[in-house]
Design a protein around this motif. Structure first.
Motif, PDB file in Angstrom:
ATOM      1  N   GLY A 142      45.111  44.547  41.163  1.00 32.30           N
ATOM      2  CA  GLY A 142      44.072  44.762  42.158  1.00 32.30           C
ATOM      3  C   GLY A 142      44.571  45.660  43.266  1.00 32.30           C
ATOM      4  O   GLY A 142      45.723  45.575  43.676  1.00 32.30           O
ATOM      5  N   THR A 143      43.725  46.549  43.731  1.00 36.15           N
ATOM      6  CA  THR A 143      44.065  47.386  44.874  1.00 36.15           C
ATOM      7  C   THR A 143      43.116  47.053  46.015  1.00 36.15           C
ATOM      8  O   THR A 143      41.965  46.675  45.793  1.00 36.15           O
ATOM      9  N   GLY A 144      43.624  47.188  47.226  1.00 35.85           N
ATOM     10  CA  GLY A 144      42.799  46.859  48.386  1.00 35.85           C
ATOM     11  C   GLY A 144      43.072  45.441  48.859  1.00 35.85           C
ATOM     12  O   GLY A 144      43.864  44.706  48.269  1.00 35.85           O
ATOM     13  N   PRO A 145      42.383  45.017  49.925  1.00 41.10           N
ATOM     14  CA  PRO A 145      42.632  43.705  50.523  1.00 41.10           C
ATOM     15  C   PRO A 145      42.126  42.557  49.655  1.00 41.10           C
ATOM     16  O   PRO A 145      41.125  42.688  48.939  1.00 41.10           O
ATOM     17  N   ALA A 146      42.847  41.413  49.717  1.00 43.71           N
ATOM     18  CA  ALA A 146      42.438  40.221  48.977  1.00 43.71           C
ATOM     19  C   ALA A 146      41.024  39.823  49.373  1.00 43.71           C
ATOM     20  O   ALA A 146      40.631  39.878  50.535  1.00 43.71           O
ATOM     21  N   GLY A 147      40.242  39.443  48.365  1.00 44.30           N
ATOM     22  CA  GLY A 147      38.857  39.060  48.591  1.00 44.30           C
ATOM     23  C   GLY A 147      37.882  40.176  48.304  1.00 44.30           C
ATOM     24  O   GLY A 147      36.716  39.925  47.979  1.00 44.30           O
ATOM     25  N   SER A 148      38.370  41.413  48.402  1.00 40.56           N
ATOM     26  CA  SER A 148      37.510  42.565  48.081  1.00 40.56           C
ATOM     27  C   SER A 148      38.311  43.610  47.317  1.00 40.56           C
ATOM     28  O   SER A 148      38.145  44.814  47.510  1.00 40.56           O
ATOM     29  N   GLN A 149      39.180  43.124  46.439  1.00 38.23           N
ATOM     30  CA  GLN A 149      40.019  44.042  45.668  1.00 38.23           C
ATOM     31  C   GLN A 149      39.206  44.790  44.610  1.00 38.23           C
ATOM     32  O   GLN A 149      38.188  44.300  44.117  1.00 38.23           O
ATOM     33  N   THR A 150      39.710  45.973  44.269  1.00 32.08           N
ATOM     34  CA  THR A 150      39.151  46.748  43.166  1.00 32.08           C
ATOM     35  C   THR A 150      40.062  46.568  41.961  1.00 32.08           C
ATOM     36  O   THR A 150      41.260  46.849  42.038  1.00 32.08           O
ATOM     37  N   PRO A 151      39.547  46.079  40.825  1.00 29.56           N
ATOM     38  CA  PRO A 151      40.411  45.894  39.656  1.00 29.56           C
ATOM     39  C   PRO A 151      40.746  47.226  38.987  1.00 29.56           C
ATOM     40  O   PRO A 151      39.899  48.131  38.906  1.00 29.56           O
ATOM     41  N   ALA A 152      41.979  47.356  38.547  1.00 34.64           N
ATOM     42  CA  ALA A 152      42.417  48.538  37.807  1.00 34.64           C
ATOM     43  C   ALA A 152      43.218  48.074  36.603  1.00 34.64           C
ATOM     44  O   ALA A 152      44.048  47.160  36.714  1.00 34.64           O
ATOM     45  N   LEU A 153      42.964  48.689  35.471  1.00 34.99           N
ATOM     46  CA  LEU A 153      43.685  48.349  34.249  1.00 34.99           C
ATOM     47  C   LEU A 153      44.757  49.395  33.991  1.00 34.99           C
ATOM     48  O   LEU A 153      44.449  50.579  33.795  1.00 34.99           O
ATOM     49  N   CYS A 154      46.016  48.962  33.985  1.00 34.66           N
ATOM     50  CA  CYS A 154      47.130  49.839  33.625  1.00 34.66           C
ATOM     51  C   CYS A 154      47.394  49.656  32.130  1.00 34.66           C
ATOM     52  O   CYS A 154      47.413  48.527  31.634  1.00 34.66           O
ATOM     53  N   VAL A 155      47.599  50.760  31.434  1.00 38.21           N
ATOM     54  CA  VAL A 155      47.723  50.715  29.971  1.00 38.21           C
ATOM     55  C   VAL A 155      49.000  51.410  29.537  1.00 38.21           C
ATOM     56  O   VAL A 155      49.288  52.537  29.952  1.00 38.21           O
TER      57      VAL A 155
END
Length: 534
Positions: free
Chosen positions: A457-470
């Motif tokens: 997750g990027t951004g602050p806890a509670g409003s994070q943006t999910p990102a998938l690393c592959v």
């Protein structure tokens, strides 16, 4: 198995029952149980005369070898509290761990002694013993310790302290911490392993993790030490390892998921088989069905591939075989099986705060994801010198009851099996809900081009943006078409429909101990830099 006063008495028992059986095979060298017991007794007496008293903290930095096995049990017999630190945790962490444990003795190979002097490790040590040639002022050698032990009285087992060892965690999700092991805890672990896997003395084992090598020899197995870098199990020479297993008709192999994966891929390429093995044991991180399937092809039909669940602070906790795992219907996470006999587990509501006292009201219903808590004789009661960590990880119950918070998210199914959903600290908290790593990653790992993935997750806890690393399979190439396929996979699943960012990484950062635990903390920083979020 009766509980020994001192865990080293298991070596004495093996020596009495099968004196001439080989205990350790280390390259061209072999030592019998009788001679191993004699060496343990001699070194223990010498260590006591050199100044090791019951309760003395002694750092042990010796590579797996006959000397490593003999010294470990000799230190236990002398009443020392061994300090065991994975050499792969990095120089800075090593120095910090040694400063935290403040060992009064330092037993190490020449390389470790040189590091102690040059890098300022273990400044509290007053007794330094070099295993090998010594060029260090004020350092004794093993020959010196043996000379001191000749004719000296054996240490009194009744003086053995409760504490046996300070075993540092790998630090894969934070600073390494020293879990305090007692002789009773070691004895419980040995008995549980023996009973569960039906380990019978007199057979051969190829352990590729030092702690399990000690359990194996204590349970009467002949351990064959492979010539490998134990801090890089994924880089093992798989042809060598396969040959060693077959040469000795070994019945047991313990390896990290990364090592088992490498060995299975070797078998797939070469057609090599391992017909003597009666069990393969792998733990330290989730083991995928594909890894189990590959290694199973090298084994005779029906040979179990077992994946115990646990941690440095509590091991073993649960276990499942590859055959049972393959029979289960897909569900969120990875099934880690039923509780180990003698161990109790609970799923409680997730909290990042300390819990001062146990209450049954903390426990969630079956099917709900929470954090995994363990109770049993295999639970370490404390971290050495870290009361703040104890407060976060331990829950006191009625009387002497102690519960350990594993730091893992998971749930229990209707049949009573535990399912692991990832580290609690790795959960991604978005505005629309919480995402757990293992269930989400499984959706994308099903793509044939994906070797493994990691949700961050990027951004602050509670409003994070999910990102998938592959991380892709060898020969697969990233590109818009693959990204579209992965996003389509994710969009078709309720768990992953809101994951819209896919980032390709050349090779995930992993822990040193098992080469399998993905450092999602490092990947989160990398992903934030790639996406321009913090």
């Amino acid at each position: 198995m009766p509980e020994p006063e001192n865990i080293s008495s298991l070596i004495a028992s093996c020596a009495a029952s099968m004196p001439d059986r080989p205990a350790v095979i280390d390259g061209s060298r072999t030592i019998s149980f009788k001679d191993l017991e004699a060496e343990v007794a001699l070194l223990a007496a010498g260590l006591a005369r050199a100044g090791i008293k019951p309760g003395t903290r002694a750092a042990l930095m010796v590579t797996p070898s006959i000397e490593f096995v003999a010294l470990t049990f000799a230190l236990y017999r002398a009443g020392a509290v061994t300090v065991l630190i994975d050499p792969g945790i990095g120089l800075a962490n090593m120095k910090r761990c040694l400063a935290e444990a403040a060992p009064e003795a330092f037993v190490g190979i020449p390389k470790a002694q040189a590091a102690r002097l040059l890098l300022g490790w273990a400044k509290t040590s007053r007794l330094n013993i070099t295993v090998g040639r010594s060029w260090f002022p004020g350092s004794s050698t093993l020959a010196d310790i043996r000379a001191l032990g000749a004719g000296a009285p054996a240490p009194d087992p009744r003086a053995t302290p409760a504490a046996a060892s300070i075993n540092f965690t790998s630090g894969s999700t934070g600073a390494p911490k020293g879990a305090v092991y007692t002789h009773a805890m070691f004895a419980a672990q040995a008995a549980m392993l023996k009973d569960y896997f039906k380990i019978a003395p007199g057979a051969y084992s190829v352990p590729t993790f030092p702690l399990f090598a000690l359990f194996d020899v204590a349970l009467g197995l002949t351990i064959v030490i492979p010539p490998m870098d134990f801090t890089r199990p994924a880089a093992v020479d798989t042809a060598m390892l396969s040959g060693l297993i077959n040469k000795h008709n070994a019945v047991q192999l313990f390896g990290s998921p990364a090592l088992i994966d490498a060995l299975g891929r070797y078998g797939e390429r070469s057609g090599a088989a391992l017909p003597s093995l009666e069990r393969v044991i792998s733990c330290g991180a989730p083991v995928s069905a594909a890894v189990i399937a590959r290694i199973s092809k090298m084994l005779k039909p029906g040979t179990p591939v077992s994946t115990p669940y646990g941690a440095t602070e509590a091991l073993p906790v649960a276990c499942i075989s590859g055959e049972e795992l393959a029979s289960l219907k897909p569900a969120p996470g990875v099934c880690v099986g039923y509780n180990w006999p003698g161990v109790d587990t609970f799923i409680i509501k997730i909290s990042d705060e300390a819990i001062t006292g146990w209450s049954d009201s903390l426990v969630l219903k079956d099917g709900e994801i929470g954090e995994i808590v363990v109770k049993g004789l295999i639970v370490s009661a404390e971290y050495y010198g870290r009361p703040e960590s104890d407060a976060l990880a331990k829950i006191r119950g009625a009387g002497s009851e102690l519960y350990h918070r594993m730091g893992d998210a998971g749930w229990r199914d209707a049949a009573g099996r535990l399912w692991f959903c990832g580290r609690k600290s790795h959960r991604v908290t978005t505005a629309s809900g919480t995402l757990f790593t293992i269930p989400c990653e499984a959706v994308f790992n099903a793509h044939p081009s994906v070797r493994r993935s990691a949700l961050v997750g990027t951004g602050p806890a509670g409003s994070q943006t999910p990102a998938l690393c592959v991380e892709l399979e060898k020969g697969a190439a990233p590109g818009p078409a693959l990204t579209s396929e992965l996003l389509a996979l994710g969009g078709a699943n309720e768990l992953t429909k809101n994951i819209k960012t896919v980032l390709y990484h050349p090779g995930f950062p992993v822990d040193i101990r098992h080469n399998a635990k993905i450092s999602r903390e490092k990947l989160a920083i990398w992903a934030a830099a790639r996406t321009g979020t913090r």
